[in-house]
Design a protein around this motif. Structure first.
Motif, PDB file in Angstrom:
ATOM      1  N   UNK A 199      64.291  36.236  12.321  1.00 50.65           N
ATOM      2  CA  UNK A 199      65.374  36.719  11.454  1.00 50.65           C
ATOM      3  C   UNK A 199      64.906  37.897  10.597  1.00 50.65           C
ATOM      4  N   UNK A 200      63.653  37.851  10.122  1.00 53.17           N
ATOM      5  CA  UNK A 200      63.188  38.951   9.273  1.00 53.17           C
ATOM      6  C   UNK A 200      63.002  40.232  10.076  1.00 53.17           C
ATOM      7  N   UNK A 214      65.461  51.490   2.267  1.00 53.40           N
ATOM      8  CA  UNK A 214      64.024  51.500   2.600  1.00 53.40           C
ATOM      9  C   UNK A 214      63.225  50.332   1.997  1.00 53.40           C
ATOM     10  N   UNK A 215      63.515  49.994   0.740  1.00 51.26           N
ATOM     11  CA  UNK A 215      62.710  48.961   0.087  1.00 51.26           C
ATOM     12  C   UNK A 215      62.882  47.600   0.770  1.00 51.26           C
ATOM     13  N   UNK A 216      64.118  47.304   1.195  1.00 56.71           N
ATOM     14  CA  UNK A 216      64.344  46.026   1.873  1.00 56.71           C
ATOM     15  C   UNK A 216      63.825  46.074   3.305  1.00 56.71           C
ATOM     16  N   UNK A 217      63.983  47.242   3.926  1.00 58.62           N
ATOM     17  CA  UNK A 217      63.514  47.393   5.305  1.00 58.62           C
ATOM     18  C   UNK A 217      62.012  47.102   5.373  1.00 58.62           C
ATOM     19  N   UNK A 218      61.282  47.733   4.441  1.00 58.44           N
ATOM     20  CA  UNK A 218      59.830  47.547   4.454  1.00 58.44           C
ATOM     21  C   UNK A 218      59.450  46.109   4.098  1.00 58.44           C
ATOM     22  N   UNK A 219      60.152  45.548   3.135  1.00 56.99           N
ATOM     23  CA  UNK A 219      59.852  44.163   2.741  1.00 56.99           C
ATOM     24  C   UNK A 219      60.075  43.222   3.915  1.00 56.99           C
ATOM     25  N   UNK A 220      61.209  43.377   4.609  1.00 53.48           N
ATOM     26  CA  UNK A 220      61.499  42.468   5.720  1.00 53.48           C
ATOM     27  C   UNK A 220      60.499  42.657   6.858  1.00 53.48           C
ATOM     28  N   UNK A 221      60.057  43.921   7.055  1.00 52.85           N
ATOM     29  CA  UNK A 221      59.069  44.156   8.107  1.00 52.85           C
ATOM     30  C   UNK A 221      57.769  43.409   7.759  1.00 52.85           C
ATOM     31  N   UNK A 222      57.359  43.525   6.500  1.00 56.73           N
ATOM     32  CA  UNK A 222      56.140  42.834   6.062  1.00 56.73           C
ATOM     33  C   UNK A 222      56.282  41.310   6.155  1.00 56.73           C
ATOM     34  N   UNK A 223      57.426  40.821   5.714  1.00 58.11           N
ATOM     35  CA  UNK A 223      57.620  39.363   5.731  1.00 58.11           C
ATOM     36  C   UNK A 223      57.641  38.860   7.181  1.00 58.11           C
ATOM     37  N   UNK A 224      58.322  39.612   8.059  1.00 55.46           N
ATOM     38  CA  UNK A 224      58.366  39.227   9.468  1.00 55.46           C
ATOM     39  C   UNK A 224      56.963  39.168  10.075  1.00 55.46           C
ATOM     40  N   UNK A 225      56.121  40.138   9.690  1.00 54.37           N
ATOM     41  CA  UNK A 225      54.738  40.167  10.195  1.00 54.37           C
ATOM     42  C   UNK A 225      53.956  38.960   9.665  1.00 54.37           C
ATOM     43  N   UNK A 226      54.149  38.641   8.382  1.00 60.16           N
ATOM     44  CA  UNK A 226      53.493  37.462   7.806  1.00 60.16           C
ATOM     45  C   UNK A 226      53.909  36.191   8.560  1.00 60.16           C
ATOM     46  N   UNK A 227      55.214  36.081   8.804  1.00 62.16           N
ATOM     47  CA  UNK A 227      55.713  34.871   9.476  1.00 62.16           C
ATOM     48  C   UNK A 227      55.132  34.775  10.888  1.00 62.16           C
ATOM     49  N   UNK A 240      65.000  43.610   9.210  1.00 65.19           N
ATOM     50  CA  UNK A 240      64.283  44.871   9.003  1.00 65.19           C
ATOM     51  C   UNK A 240      64.877  45.952   9.910  1.00 65.19           C
ATOM     52  N   UNK A 241      65.138  45.584  11.166  1.00 65.38           N
ATOM     53  CA  UNK A 241      65.654  46.538  12.138  1.00 65.38           C
ATOM     54  C   UNK A 241      67.001  47.123  11.724  1.00 65.38           C
ATOM     55  N   UNK A 242      67.859  46.300  11.122  1.00 60.72           N
ATOM     56  CA  UNK A 242      69.213  46.756  10.834  1.00 60.72           C
ATOM     57  C   UNK A 242      69.436  47.241   9.415  1.00 60.72           C
ATOM     58  N   UNK A 243      68.416  47.141   8.571  1.00 60.97           N
ATOM     59  CA  UNK A 243      68.612  47.419   7.151  1.00 60.97           C
ATOM     60  C   UNK A 243      68.534  48.918   6.850  1.00 60.97           C
ATOM     61  N   UNK A 244      69.429  49.431   5.990  1.00 57.64           N
ATOM     62  CA  UNK A 244      69.398  50.866   5.704  1.00 57.64           C
ATOM     63  C   UNK A 244      68.675  51.192   4.393  1.00 57.64           C
TER      64      UNK A 244
END
Ligand SMILES: [Fe+2]
Ligand SMILES: [Fe+2]
Length: 341
Positions: A191-192, A202-215, A196-200
């Motif tokens: 989901x993260x 930048x701050x949320x996009x990067x956060x979701x990318x990081x969280x997805x990587x952590x998960x 990240x892929x669909x978010x416009x």
């Protein structure tokens, strides 16, 4: 024996320390994969405060949009803010059972990561609402008022599982706990990455990318441990795992799909209100997967987990909600819940 009596006066070596003693004085290596994941967790460490917050201006959004996006962060927090204590408890268990050195470190890293995820939710909510707490926040729009009620019910429901979890941790082997953790991690990673892929923004996009990587790392930790322990697993654990997977499905559906009404104690208009908020957030560029996408994700995550459990002949529960047949599990209540993400 009195406290003042000194054993060291009577014997050359001390008596055996009763086990389990919380601290192992040992650093056994075993699972090489876990060393790799630990190193990656340090390399990939990030600080939510260092994201490009200066590019984010909440005033670019209407109050309805702000309340809708904050609601989604609140929904995530119900899970992510309970994850640090949940993993901290599991982390202590790795010491009590004198796990390998790298296993202890990996659980430490998960606890730290989940703290980051929680912090990120908090930063987003605080900036969007100009208030650090969605429960005492005073809504500004009609939708916001309904979402405040939804959030309060989510908080109430999430709060019901901590006592059950605390009593489950000493009862179950780590092997059982891993399977519960794994399903949360698989679904969270998916989901993260999508968000990240669909978010416009930048701050949320990067956060979701990081969280997805952590998960993704959390998922790999669970997999490595299952590969290590499942081939020699106690048979009686298999039935518990089947039940745990069903319980995890019911619990995590609230964030990854939609909360099942017979398990979650929620008002009748809950889903309608949540869907309305998701539409508003989506239109504002905050990508939340659609009902069909969520269903597809959740099904894939379940099938992924089924693939793992099949290898070890662990019966998978029926999940008719997403079209998966299997063993019927009916008697699930809040006390059975272990999963987090
Ligand atoms: Fe997380
Ligand atoms: Fe996680």
């Amino acid at each position: 024996m009195s406290h003042t009596e000194k054993l060291a006066q009577q014997m050359s070596y001390p008596p055996e320390t009763p086990q389990p003693n919380v601290y192992p004085l040992s650093w056994h290596a075993g699972t090489a994969k876990l060393e790799e994941i630990w190193d990656a967790s340090l390399r990939e460490a990030w600080n939510p405060k260092d994201l490009p917050w200066d590019t984010f201006n909440p005033d670019d959004y209407t109050w309805e949009e702000r309340e809708a996006i904050a609601y989604w962060s609140t929904l995530l927090s119900v899970f992510d803010a309970s994850a640090p204590p949940v993993f901290a408890e599991a982390f202590i268990k790795t010491y009590e059972v004198h796990e390998e050195d790298a296993v202890r470190r990996c659980f430490f890293s998960v606890t730290r990561d989940e703290q980051n995820h929680e912090q990120m939710c908090g930063l987003a909510i605080t900036k969007l609402l100009e208030h650090p707490d969605p429960l005492t926040y005073e809504p500004k729009t009609e939708l916001g008022r309904k979402l405040h009620r939804n959030a309060s019910w989510l908080y109430y429901n999430g709060g019901r599982y901590w006592n059950g979890y605390k009593s489950a941790v000493p009862k179950y082997d780590l092997a059982v706990l891993f399977s519960s953790f794994l399903m949360g991690e698989i679904a969270a990673a998916t989901i993260f990455q999508q968000m990240a892929g669909g978010c416009s923004e930048p701050v949320f996009k990067e956060a979701f990318r990081n969280i997805g990587r952590d998960e993704g790392r959390h998922m790999a930790i669970c997999m490595a441990l299952m590969e290590r322990d499942y081939p020699k697993m106690d048979l009686s654990n298999k039935a518990i795992i089947t039940k745990q997977v069903r319980a995890g499905y019911l619990f995590l559906s609230a964030v990854l799909f939609e909360p099942p009404a017979d398990f979650w104690d929620l008002p009748d208009d809950f889903i309608e209100v949540q869907r309305a908020a998701e539409d508003v957030a989506r239109d504002a560029g905050f990508h939340i997967p659609s009902y069909e996408q969520k269903k597809e994700n959740w099904k894939k995550a379940m099938l992924n987990l089924k693939g793992v459990l099949d290898k070890y002949d662990i019966p998978f529960p029926a999940i008719p909600e997403v079209g998966i047949s299997g063993q019927e599990v009916t008697d699930v209540d809040m006390d059975d819940i272990i999963p987090v993400f």
